[in-house]
Every structure is written in C-alpha cells, then in structure tokens.
Enzyme design. Structure first.
Site, PDB file in Angstrom:
ATOM      1  CB  THR A  70      -0.893   0.046   1.258  1.00  0.00           C
ATOM      2  OG1 THR A  70      -0.088   0.397   2.401  1.00  0.00           O
ATOM      3  CG2 THR A  70      -1.569  -1.283   1.509  1.00  0.00           C
ATOM      4  CB  CYS A  71      -0.061   4.779  -0.027  1.00  0.00           C
ATOM      5  SG  CYS A  71       0.607   6.399   0.264  1.00  0.00           S
ATOM      6  CB  SER A  87      -2.344   4.505   8.838  1.00  0.00           C
ATOM      7  OG  SER A  87      -2.907   3.265   8.457  1.00  0.00           O
TER       8      SER A  87
END
Length: 468
Positions: free
Chosen positions: A46-47, A106
C-alpha cells in the site's frame, strides 16, 4: 512459524518504500511461495507500506524462520531493496497485522482505507493459491479485530485519510474556492481527492490521465478533461496540481511545467505571475490566482521566461517571487519528479512531507484500540498453539481409545452382554477422567509456548511421534 517482513514509514526511508512499491504485487505471493521452505505467502502493498506474511515450515525456530523469509525476499524482490524489510515472528507478526488492519500503524492513525487493502491482499493470495490455513485464519482474525475496534472505539474519527490530510495542509496555502486545480489520475485515490476538493469549495477542476482514461472519468464526475497534448499547458495554468496515479514513472516534472509556461509566456498567465498596477501587461483577465501580497516589479534577470528578451535595465511588470503553484504528490512510487521544486514559483508537497505533519494520535481512542489489538493477538496465539498440539491430543486420545476397545473385546469374550455394557460405561468414564488432565496441561503448555515439551513427553511415554 509465522513471519512478517515489514517496511513502512515507521522503519524505512521513502526511497526504500518507493523501490518496494514498484515490484509487481500481483505476482509476488507466487514468487515468495516458490521458496521450498515457505508454505504460504500474502503480500500487503500500500501507500507507505510493504509487507509480506509468510507461513514457514514449523520445524524451525524464529531465527531460522526469519533467515528463510529473508532468503525468499531476496529471490522474489531482486533489486527492489528487500534488505529494507524488518522481520517479525509469531505473536509479534500477528499483533502487527491486527494493528495495521485497524489503522493504528498508518501515517494518519485510524484511516479506514487500510482495512480494505488488507482484505484485498488476502483475496489476491487466494486467487494465486498461495495462502495456507494458518494465514487464512490470521487474516480473518485481523478483519474481525478491525471491525471490533471500529465499533468499540473512536479511532476512525480520530484519524483522517491521507488525501484529507494532504488537502488540509494545502488549505493553509490556498483557498480552494478561488483556485484552478489539475487532478492527475483516475483511480480510487483520484475519486477520493475529487470529493475532498469539492468539499473544500473547489469548482474549477480538470483531470488529466497519463494512461488516457481521463475522458470517461471527467464525464462521470462532471469535470473538465485535459487531453495529453494539452497536459503541459494545463499543468502550467493550474494553481494546484494533485497527482495520484499508479504510474511507475514521473508524470509531472520540471520540463513539463517549463514547456507549459513557455506556451503562456506571451501573456504571463501562469501561477507565480501577477500584474503590477498600471503596467498594462496583456495578461488574460478573470484568471483565478491564490491571494498574495501586493506584487512588486522584478528585474529582467528575475523573469524565468523573458530574461533574454527584455531591454537591458528594463523591469518585468510581473511579480515572480511568490510560491503561487502548489504540487501535491500522493503517488507511491512518486508521480512528481523532485526537480519541480527548482521551478520558479512552485512548492512541492509529497507523502514524505505529509507524514511529518500527521496530527497527534487521539490518545484515549488509540490506547483503547491498542489494548484490543493486544488481546486479539493473545487469543490468536492461544488458538494457534492449541492448533499445534491438537493432532497430538487426538493421537493420545486414539491411543487410549484403542487400549479401551481391546479391553472391551476381552470382557465380551468372558462375560454377559450386561457385563460388557457396564464395563464399557465404566471404561469410557475412566478414559475421560484419565485424558482430562493431559489435555488441559497440553493447552497450558501451548499457551506458554512450550508445546514441544508436551509433544516430547507423549512421544517418550507412549511412543507417539511428533506429528503436530
């Protein structure tokens, strides 16, 4: 043995993450599972994150399993900087995945996109046939944990998506209600970016797709479309450029902006330019620009366009010292060449900068969420440990069952049917009592990480092989 190889914004630099993100995520599970000592593989790319979850042969310890995982990574990733991946084993790997799925790891704590990305990673591995029962169970528990945390804490409200954070930062620089925006990309992030831009009042938005999919996106979202032949002009004309494509090359660079500005040179109608009062410079009227202090004239050498065309000593009637064009790069790998920062009047905001401005965690919600993650990881580990001793417990029960049946056959040959039924009832009750304590003890040892002690004991006492 469960091993996670992880690289994220927390333990790897942006260059390493970018290199890892360029690997073909769809093919990687198969590449990892091709290693002879790997029973299963799931890749989460993912980012700001690249992770591989591996089910390694159980007859090795954590150190050996980590070495196997690194060997598999070197073979699967080649030149994509596998050395940036940090290994986590067993309970640490499980707790990490649960925390990732819940959004606790995150850039913006609590962001919701990652849960779907984790689910899609499992689905991709399932299609490739590279999962294992252990990995299936791990990812299912991760999704269950994420849903529980979402329902029981305020973590999702404490955090915001990458797109929202980036545009929040941009809002401190520009007023989107009076801004021309060029959106580069047509994927899921582009849709989210468009919604957030509109929520901030942006109305003059155009889309350019380097992959030529912009026309359909523009029609479905009722915004302007920029043909590839007009990309340079549109890029130079925009006050804000937002890039969010999956391209593996730069789609915006200094050359693109410079070429576009050259097309606007006759009118000076580009971000960074303003008309000096009374100058009479033929700039297009009605062109929106971000608010700025009253400009002053610059010298001919200050002008990035006309330095070679103005008379010696003449003043360009345009202010070129204001950073009026903002380029927001939300791509990983980068969509924007860092050389745009050297273009006059341009400010670059990329993921590396965005993560440095991520807001502080909402402490109460985050602490509660992390406590739920730890509890879920302990439950998963207990379940895993019990699963490891399960075959051995079954083998022990079968051993006792066989001995009991042999005794019942002996009773049946000597006594009546009533005596046989009474003996069977007594023996089955006794077998249950006899097996209760070893079964409980096996689970206790497994929970302590000592399932090998139980396996060795029943092998030594009953000759039952280490089958778990």
């Amino acid at each position: 043995m469960l091993i996670c190889l992880t690289a994220s914004h927390k333990n790897a630099d942006f260059t390493a993450l970018e290199a890892l993100s360029t690997a073909d995520a769809a093919q990687l599970p198969t590449a990892f599972a091709a290693h002879p000592d790997v029973d299963g593989a799931v890749v989460v790319s993912t980012c700001n994150r690249f992770e591989v979850y591996l089910d390694v042969h159980a007859d090795v310890d954590a150190t050996e399993a980590a070495a196997i995982a690194r060997s598999a990574a070197a073979a699967a990733l080649g030149s994509h900087q596998p050395e940036a991946l940090e290994p986590l084993a067993q309970s640490q790997a499980a707790e990490h995945l649960f925390s990732v799925a819940a959004g606790l790891e995150s850039v913006v704590v609590g962001e919701g996109e990652i849960a779907g990305q984790v689910r899609r990673a499992l689905a991709s591995a399932q299609r490739a046939g590279t999962t294992s029962p252990h990995l299936e169970r791990l990812f299912q528990r991760a999704s269950e944990t994420q849903r529980g945390i979402k329902n029981r804490t305020g973590i999702s409200e404490a955090g915001r998506s990458i797109v929202r954070l980036a545009l929040d930062l941009a809002s401190a620089r520009v007023d989107f209600t009076d801004t021309r925006v060029l959106l580069v990309g047509t994927g899921r992030f582009a849709g989210v970016s468009l919604a957030e831009l509109r929520r901030r009042g942006a109305t003059h938005i155009e889309v350019w797709s380097p992959s030529e999919r912009g026309d359909g996106f523009a029609r479905s979202h009722a915004i302007g479309h920029v043909d590839g032949r007009e990309a340079a002009l549109a890029a130079a004309s925009a006050d804000v450029i937002v890039t969010c494509t999956s391209s593996d090359r730069f789609v915006v660079d200094a050359a693109l902006l410079t070429a576009g500005r050259a097309q606007l040179a006759a009118t000076h109608a580009f971000p960074g330019s303003e008309i000096r009062s009374g100058s009479g410079c033929p700039v297009s009227e009605g062109r929106p620009h971000a608010a700025a202090p009253q400009p002053t004239a610059g010298t001919a050498t200050d002008c990035p366009i006309d330095a070679g065309t103005l008379e010696p000593g003449a003043h360009c009637p345009v202010e070129h010292g204001r950073a009026a064009q903002l380029v927001i790069d939300m791509g990983l790998p980068r969509n924007v060449d860092p050389d745009v920062a050297g273009v006059h009047g341009v400010e670059l905001l990329d993921l590396e900068t965005i993560r440095l401005h991520a807001p502080l965690e909402h402490l109460t919600a985050t602490d509660h969420a992390r406590d739920l993650v730890r509890k879920a990881a302990r439950r998963f580990e207990r379940g895993t440990a019990e699963h490891q001793v399960g075959p051995a417990i079954a083998a022990l029960r079968q051993h006792v069952e066989d001995a009991m049946e042999a005794e019942l056959d002996r009773v049946a040959k000597r006594g009546s049917e009533a005596e046989r039924r009474a003996a069977e009832q007594a023996l089955r009750h006794f077998a249950g009592v006899l097996l209760h304590r070893p079964t409980v003890r096996a689970r206790e040892l497994a929970a302590e990480g000592r399932h090998d002690d139980f396996l060795s004991a029943i092998d030594a006492l009953y000759g039952i092989d280490r089958i778990a």
